[in-house]
Motif scaffolding. Structure first.
Motif, mmCIF file in Angstrom:
data_model
loop_
_atom_site.group_PDB
_atom_site.id
_atom_site.type_symbol
_atom_site.label_atom_id
_atom_site.label_comp_id
_atom_site.label_asym_id
_atom_site.label_seq_id
_atom_site.Cartn_x
_atom_site.Cartn_y
_atom_site.Cartn_z
ATOM 1 N N GLY A 212 -4.115 1.828 3.292
ATOM 2 C CA GLY A 212 -3.794 0.995 2.143
ATOM 3 C C GLY A 212 -3.511 -0.439 2.510
ATOM 4 O O GLY A 212 -3.534 -1.322 1.652
ATOM 5 N N THR A 213 -3.234 -0.703 3.793
ATOM 6 C CA THR A 213 -2.983 -2.049 4.283
ATOM 7 C C THR A 213 -3.788 -2.259 5.556
ATOM 8 O O THR A 213 -4.244 -1.304 6.188
ATOM 9 C CB THR A 213 -1.489 -2.271 4.593
ATOM 10 O OG1 THR A 213 -1.097 -1.410 5.672
ATOM 11 C CG2 THR A 213 -0.633 -1.978 3.374
ATOM 12 N N GLU A 214 -3.926 -3.493 5.966
ATOM 13 C CA GLU A 214 -4.736 -3.801 7.145
ATOM 14 C C GLU A 214 -4.182 -3.149 8.402
ATOM 15 O O GLU A 214 -4.938 -2.698 9.267
ATOM 16 C CB GLU A 214 -4.819 -5.320 7.328
ATOM 17 C CG GLU A 214 -5.770 -5.751 8.417
ATOM 18 C CD GLU A 214 -5.918 -7.265 8.501
ATOM 19 O OE1 GLU A 214 -5.281 -7.854 9.395
ATOM 20 O OE2 GLU A 214 -6.655 -7.840 7.678
ATOM 21 N N ASP A 215 -2.858 -3.089 8.516
ATOM 22 C CA ASP A 215 -2.231 -2.528 9.713
ATOM 23 C C ASP A 215 -1.864 -1.058 9.555
ATOM 24 O O ASP A 215 -1.337 -0.452 10.496
ATOM 25 C CB ASP A 215 -0.966 -3.318 10.066
ATOM 26 C CG ASP A 215 -1.261 -4.745 10.480
ATOM 27 O OD1 ASP A 215 -2.339 -4.973 11.059
ATOM 28 O OD2 ASP A 215 -0.421 -5.629 10.213
ATOM 29 N N GLY A 216 -2.133 -0.489 8.390
ATOM 30 C CA GLY A 216 -1.658 0.856 8.109
ATOM 31 C C GLY A 216 -2.165 1.909 9.066
ATOM 32 O O GLY A 216 -1.411 2.786 9.511
#
Length: 235
Positions: A68-72
């Protein structure tokens, strides 16, 4: 020489593989598989990742994950990997790492390749000749997709849901996908993309990822991505 940065795009499915060190086993008993799945569920929830498919092999794991996020994805894998290693070291009275370096991953174009990647992952025990059919292997998401077994780890991707208007219809359509094994070209494409940290998709999808990442995502020499004109962005 610095390591090449991993491609990271929120909302796009990633095929992930992580191997045991020197291809050594990383699961030793049924309880180990179960504990890994508990860690995976908690890590996915904590770091906003949707796990669409998985298989836990004796010496490596395959996952299909939409972060859901770039670093997830990186955060989830760090959480799962560290908790699982702590568990194994405690239970088996050992020390040191369990994994072979960083996990590897590739971006997957949903419309064209997503279900192919499902099949690749869940058919792994059959290709390894551990079982005769994917439904016989207990440590994968196949039973969820094909037989309706409840699996708290899995979050269905819209493309899987679109296989049928009813739960039974989806499961029947999914089982039909496995009637024929993947051909050698499909296997080679998937393996090359995940081992090389590249993109599995059509040229239009690759063009969009190259623009977003400002780097090549196709096999070949490094350097600037080729100039692309008149293409849509990734959505």
């Amino acid at each position: 020489m610095p390591r090449r940065a991993r491609l990271r795009v929120a909302g796009v499915p990633h095929h992930v593989i992580q191997r045991g060190k020197n291809r050594s086993p990383c699961f030793f008993a049924d309880e180990d598989y179960r504990f890994y799945l508990v860690c995976l569920q908690k890590g996915a929830e904590r770091y906003q990742c949707a796990v669409h498919a998985y298989v836990l092999m004796p010496n490596h794991v395959h996952l299909l994950v939409s972060p859901g996020t770039e670093d997830g994805l990186s955060l989830m894998m760090r959480y799962v990997g560290s908790r699982y290693v702590q568990y194994v070291n405690y239970v088996y009275d050992r020390t040191g790492t369990l994994w072979e370096g960083r996990f590897r991953s590739s971006l997957i174009e949903s419309e064209r390749y997503l279900l192919t990647c499902y099949r690749y992952i869940e058919s792994n025990p059959v290709r390894a000749r551990i079982v005769g059919s994917p439904g016989q292997y207990p440590w994968s998401s196949y039973a969820h997709h094909a037989a309706g077994r409840e699996d708290r780890v899995v979050r269905d991707h819209p493309i899987y849901v679109a296989l049928g208007t009813t739960l039974y219809g989806r499961q029947r359509a999914y089982r039909e996908l496995f009637r024929q094994p993947l051909d050698s070209k499909e296997l080679d494409e998937i393996r090359a993309s995940v081992n090389g940290g590249l993109v599995l998709g059509e040229d239009r999808f690759k063009d969009a990822i190259e623009r977003a990442a400002a780097r090549r995502v196709r096999p070949g020499k490094g350097g600037r991505p080729r100039k692309v004109v008149g293409r849509d962005a990734v959505t």
